[in-house]
Design a protein around this motif. Structure first.
Motif, PDB file in Angstrom:
ATOM      1  N   ASP A 176      10.460   1.045 -12.296  1.00 45.97           N
ATOM      2  CA  ASP A 176      10.604   0.395 -13.602  1.00 45.97           C
ATOM      3  C   ASP A 176       9.436   0.685 -14.543  1.00 45.97           C
ATOM      4  O   ASP A 176       9.127  -0.103 -15.436  1.00 45.97           O
ATOM      5  N   GLY A 177       8.748   1.809 -14.288  1.00 44.62           N
ATOM      6  CA  GLY A 177       7.648   2.170 -15.177  1.00 44.62           C
ATOM      7  C   GLY A 177       6.510   1.168 -15.176  1.00 44.62           C
ATOM      8  O   GLY A 177       6.010   0.776 -16.238  1.00 44.62           O
ATOM      9  N   LEU A 178       6.099   0.713 -14.012  1.00 41.06           N
ATOM     10  CA  LEU A 178       4.977  -0.216 -13.825  1.00 41.06           C
ATOM     11  C   LEU A 178       5.258  -1.621 -14.361  1.00 41.06           C
ATOM     12  O   LEU A 178       4.332  -2.421 -14.510  1.00 41.06           O
ATOM     13  N   LYS A 179       6.518  -1.930 -14.627  1.00 34.86           N
ATOM     14  CA  LYS A 179       6.826  -3.274 -15.126  1.00 34.86           C
ATOM     15  C   LYS A 179       6.487  -4.346 -14.097  1.00 34.86           C
ATOM     16  O   LYS A 179       5.915  -5.389 -14.429  1.00 34.86           O
ATOM     17  N   THR A 180       6.843  -4.093 -12.818  1.00 34.14           N
ATOM     18  CA  THR A 180       6.521  -5.049 -11.753  1.00 34.14           C
ATOM     19  C   THR A 180       5.022  -5.174 -11.571  1.00 34.14           C
ATOM     20  O   THR A 180       4.495  -6.284 -11.385  1.00 34.14           O
ATOM     21  N   TYR A 181       4.319  -4.061 -11.625  1.00 32.69           N
ATOM     22  CA  TYR A 181       2.862  -4.081 -11.477  1.00 32.69           C
ATOM     23  C   TYR A 181       2.216  -4.918 -12.587  1.00 32.69           C
ATOM     24  O   TYR A 181       1.310  -5.723 -12.326  1.00 32.69           O
ATOM     25  N   LYS A 182       2.668  -4.750 -13.807  1.00 29.65           N
ATOM     26  CA  LYS A 182       2.104  -5.500 -14.937  1.00 29.65           C
ATOM     27  C   LYS A 182       2.423  -6.986 -14.821  1.00 29.65           C
ATOM     28  O   LYS A 182       1.601  -7.832 -15.174  1.00 29.65           O
ATOM     29  N   LEU A 183       3.626  -7.295 -14.325  1.00 33.94           N
ATOM     30  CA  LEU A 183       3.974  -8.701 -14.117  1.00 33.94           C
ATOM     31  C   LEU A 183       3.047  -9.331 -13.078  1.00 33.94           C
ATOM     32  O   LEU A 183       2.559 -10.457 -13.266  1.00 33.94           O
ATOM     33  N   ASN A 184       2.795  -8.616 -11.996  1.00 36.01           N
ATOM     34  CA  ASN A 184       1.878  -9.119 -10.973  1.00 36.01           C
ATOM     35  C   ASN A 184       0.482  -9.327 -11.542  1.00 36.01           C
ATOM     36  O   ASN A 184      -0.214 -10.294 -11.193  1.00 36.01           O
ATOM     37  N   TYR A 185       0.062  -8.418 -12.404  1.00 37.40           N
ATOM     38  CA  TYR A 185      -1.247  -8.542 -13.054  1.00 37.40           C
ATOM     39  C   TYR A 185      -1.310  -9.811 -13.906  1.00 37.40           C
ATOM     40  O   TYR A 185      -2.254 -10.601 -13.811  1.00 37.40           O
TER      41      TYR A 185
ATOM     42  N   ASN B 184       1.448   0.992  -5.735  1.00 35.54           N
ATOM     43  CA  ASN B 184       0.293   0.658  -6.563  1.00 35.54           C
ATOM     44  C   ASN B 184      -0.269   1.918  -7.221  1.00 35.54           C
ATOM     45  O   ASN B 184      -0.512   2.920  -6.538  1.00 35.54           O
ATOM     46  N   PRO B 185      -0.482   1.903  -8.535  1.00 32.07           N
ATOM     47  CA  PRO B 185      -0.936   3.121  -9.220  1.00 32.07           C
ATOM     48  C   PRO B 185      -2.344   3.567  -8.842  1.00 32.07           C
ATOM     49  O   PRO B 185      -2.723   4.704  -9.138  1.00 32.07           O
ATOM     50  N   PHE B 186      -3.127   2.700  -8.194  1.00 35.18           N
ATOM     51  CA  PHE B 186      -4.497   3.056  -7.818  1.00 35.18           C
ATOM     52  C   PHE B 186      -4.618   3.440  -6.340  1.00 35.18           C
ATOM     53  O   PHE B 186      -5.728   3.534  -5.814  1.00 35.18           O
ATOM     54  N   LEU B 187      -3.467   3.658  -5.685  1.00 36.55           N
ATOM     55  CA  LEU B 187      -3.499   3.915  -4.247  1.00 36.55           C
ATOM     56  C   LEU B 187      -4.300   5.172  -3.905  1.00 36.55           C
ATOM     57  O   LEU B 187      -5.143   5.146  -3.003  1.00 36.55           O
ATOM     58  N   LYS B 188      -4.044   6.270  -4.591  1.00 31.47           N
ATOM     59  CA  LYS B 188      -4.732   7.524  -4.271  1.00 31.47           C
ATOM     60  C   LYS B 188      -6.235   7.397  -4.459  1.00 31.47           C
ATOM     61  O   LYS B 188      -7.028   7.893  -3.658  1.00 31.47           O
ATOM     62  N   GLU B 189      -6.619   6.735  -5.513  1.00 27.17           N
ATOM     63  CA  GLU B 189      -8.050   6.534  -5.749  1.00 27.17           C
ATOM     64  C   GLU B 189      -8.672   5.715  -4.622  1.00 27.17           C
ATOM     65  O   GLU B 189      -9.810   5.947  -4.215  1.00 27.17           O
ATOM     66  N   SER B 190      -7.927   4.735  -4.109  1.00 30.47           N
ATOM     67  CA  SER B 190      -8.426   3.907  -3.018  1.00 30.47           C
ATOM     68  C   SER B 190      -8.548   4.717  -1.728  1.00 30.47           C
ATOM     69  O   SER B 190      -9.515   4.576  -0.975  1.00 30.47           O
ATOM     70  N   GLU B 191      -7.574   5.603  -1.468  1.00 31.89           N
ATOM     71  CA  GLU B 191      -7.607   6.410  -0.247  1.00 31.89           C
ATOM     72  C   GLU B 191      -8.749   7.424  -0.258  1.00 31.89           C
ATOM     73  O   GLU B 191      -9.293   7.754   0.796  1.00 31.89           O
ATOM     74  N   TYR B 192      -9.122   7.891  -1.433  1.00 31.27           N
ATOM     75  CA  TYR B 192     -10.223   8.846  -1.542  1.00 31.27           C
ATOM     76  C   TYR B 192     -11.526   8.174  -1.952  1.00 31.27           C
ATOM     77  O   TYR B 192     -12.433   8.821  -2.470  1.00 31.27           O
TER      78      TYR B 192
END
Length: 493
Positions: free
Chosen positions: A250-259, A468-476
């Motif tokens: 949904d284009g980060l709609k769920t992520y923004k709602l959680n925020y 989560n859009p920051f997953l890759k950054e977290s893994e590295y």
């Protein structure tokens, strides 16, 4: 997907059953009447000699006479000692005759209520400790979402699993709240006693009556239910929507709602946590108050929560259930443990120093009771929560060594359990405290519930929050934290 092993599940159930049996035994062996309390008092008196005039007190009188310069012979000193002993004995008998049986009955009733409170208090200490840890993990998790921190994303499922423990502990807390306010089957909160707010009653307390606008049974009960509802409501929502993020398109709609919801929860949490600490802990000492108390309780529970996150992360990583977690994540958890241990010490010292320096009787009584009757746990708690974390976690290299963190974490958790113990017990059981079956059983009971709920919850969802859009950054994260340590800020993608 992680599988909740049968051995760990059996172990957790065994802890729950063993703890429940011990709790039931502690309630069963509590005194059933004032006569039982008198028998216990008589046994204690026979062990410590009661309030009889001791030989040491006589020697002090002799020494005081010598200091004044009285030139007494050895025989005169013996006669003087005998006179002192006789005079003191006469005074003791006279005092006994004045107070009589009424005084003994009042004291026995007071001790009876303290001993009746003991199993309740032991249960309450462990309940508040485990509930508080689960709550602060939830608050820390929400803060990571609000701050959009990348490093902690791979730990989200761990934190969500720990917050599952909020559900059973909230249910038990609700039962304890109703037992105190509606059923009146415990006496932990003295302001709930009959006649406290009635000017015509012998139990009338004008100080507590002056706080009746806040300290009243309906308001206290309703507020407590609201706290639990808000915390569990957010926990249910964010857990559901966090899992939904993994498959949402949904284009980060769920992520923004959680925020956005997390922002609102942080606001409500800061209010409800302070009010909770006033109602559930400071309310045990209704004559005393501290404007720092809400922050103080928060800091202790936050250190414990971070330690528990580190423990669960280290365990699950050792089982191969957290492939995205590396030494840098463990290192940052240890840094939080270290930093908030310092913060707790700052608040402890601020509260203690200001009360000690001002020396106002209605404030100092809180610490006088704890220092006189609880000196060993009081001093041990300060050392365990400050000195030990400083010595163990100050070195940066040690923060990435799991067994070092486990050793330090065990001491930190023990120290903050004692901190809660010291906040609760002096107000509810006074000098009748001990650490025995009731306390150990309560710890085992809630530890078993914690293990069962946390690892069951972790096994029900993907351990990697893929949406989560920051997953890759977290893994590295280790590239930024270790390989590029000391370099200037910049884009290392």
């Amino acid at each position: 997907m992680y599988q909740f092993s049968g051995k760990l599940k059996t172990f957790s159930i065994a802890l729950i059953l063993l703890g429940a049996l011990g709790i039931a035994f502690s309630f069963y062996t509590a005194p059933k009447s004032i006569e039982d309390a008198k028998e216990i008092m008589a046994q204690q008196t026979s062990h410590d000699g009661g309030h009889a005039i001791s030989h040491e007190e006589v020697k002090k009188d002799i020494h005081a006479t010598e200091v004044k310069g009285d030139s007494l012979s050895h025989g005169e000193m013996e006669n003087h000692a005998e006179e002192v002993h006789q005079e003191a004995t006469k005074e003791a008998h006279a005092a006994t005759e004045v107070h009589g049986e009424n005084h003994d009955d009042e004291h026995a009733e007071h001790v009876y209520h303290q001993l009746k409170n003991k199993p309740w208090s032991a249960l309450y200490v462990s309940l508040f400790f485990f509930l508080g840890i689960s709550l602060l993990v939830l608050a820390f998790y929400a803060s990571q979402r609000v701050a959009q921190s990348a490093w902690s994303v791979v730990l989200f499922r761990v934190m969500e699993a720990i917050t599952a423990n909020l559900v059973p502990t909230s249910i038990i807390m609700l039962l304890v709240i109703l037992a105190a306010s509606v059923l009146h089957i415990n006496h932990m909160f003295p302001w709930m006693a009959e006649g406290v707010f009635d000017p015509s009653s012998p139990n009338y307390d004008p100080i507590i009556d002056g706080k009746s606008w806040w300290m009243n049974t309906p308001g206290w009960t309703i507020r407590s239910i609201v706290y639990l509802a808000i915390w569990n409501g957010y926990r249910w929502f964010i857990r559901r929507n966090s899992i939904k993020e993994d498959t949402a398109n949904d284009g980060l709609k769920t992520y923004k709602l959680n925020y956005n919801v997390s922002v609102g929860f942080i606001f409500l949490f800061m209010i409800t946590e302070s009010m909770m600490s006033w109602d559930w802990i400071m309310g045990l000492d209704p004559h005393w108050f501290s404007t720092l108390f809400g922050w103080y309780v928060l800091s202790g529970l936050l250190v414990s929560a971070l330690t528990v996150i580190a423990f669960v992360t280290i365990y699950l990583r050792s089982k191969g259930a957290l492939p995205g977690v590396n030494d840098s994540h463990i290192h940052d958890l240890a840094k939080f443990m270290f930093g908030f241990s310092i913060f707790w010490t700052y608040l402890w010292f601020s509260q203690f120093m200001l009360i000690w320096y001002a020396d106002i009787p209605e404030e100092t009584t809180y610490f006088v009771m704890r220092f006189n009757e609880y000196k060993l746990p009081f001093l041990a708690m300060v050392v365990m929560n400050f000195a030990f974390p400083i010595l163990l976690l100050l070195n940066s290299d040690y923060k990435s060594i799991p067994w070092f963190i486990v050793i330090g974490g065990v001491v930190i958790l023990g120290g903050h359990y004692i901190d809660v113990f010291i906040m609760v017990m002096p107000a509810t059981v006074g000098a009748q405290w001990s650490f025995g079956i009731a306390e150990i059983s309560s710890l085992l009971f809630f530890l078993g519930i914690f293990i069962y709920t946390v690892f069951s919850a972790f096994a029900k969802a993907n351990p990697i929050p893929k949406g989560n859009p920051f997953l890759k950054e977290s893994e590295y994260f280790h590239y930024y934290n270790i390989e590029h340590r000391g370099e200037g800020s910049g884009d290392h993608h």
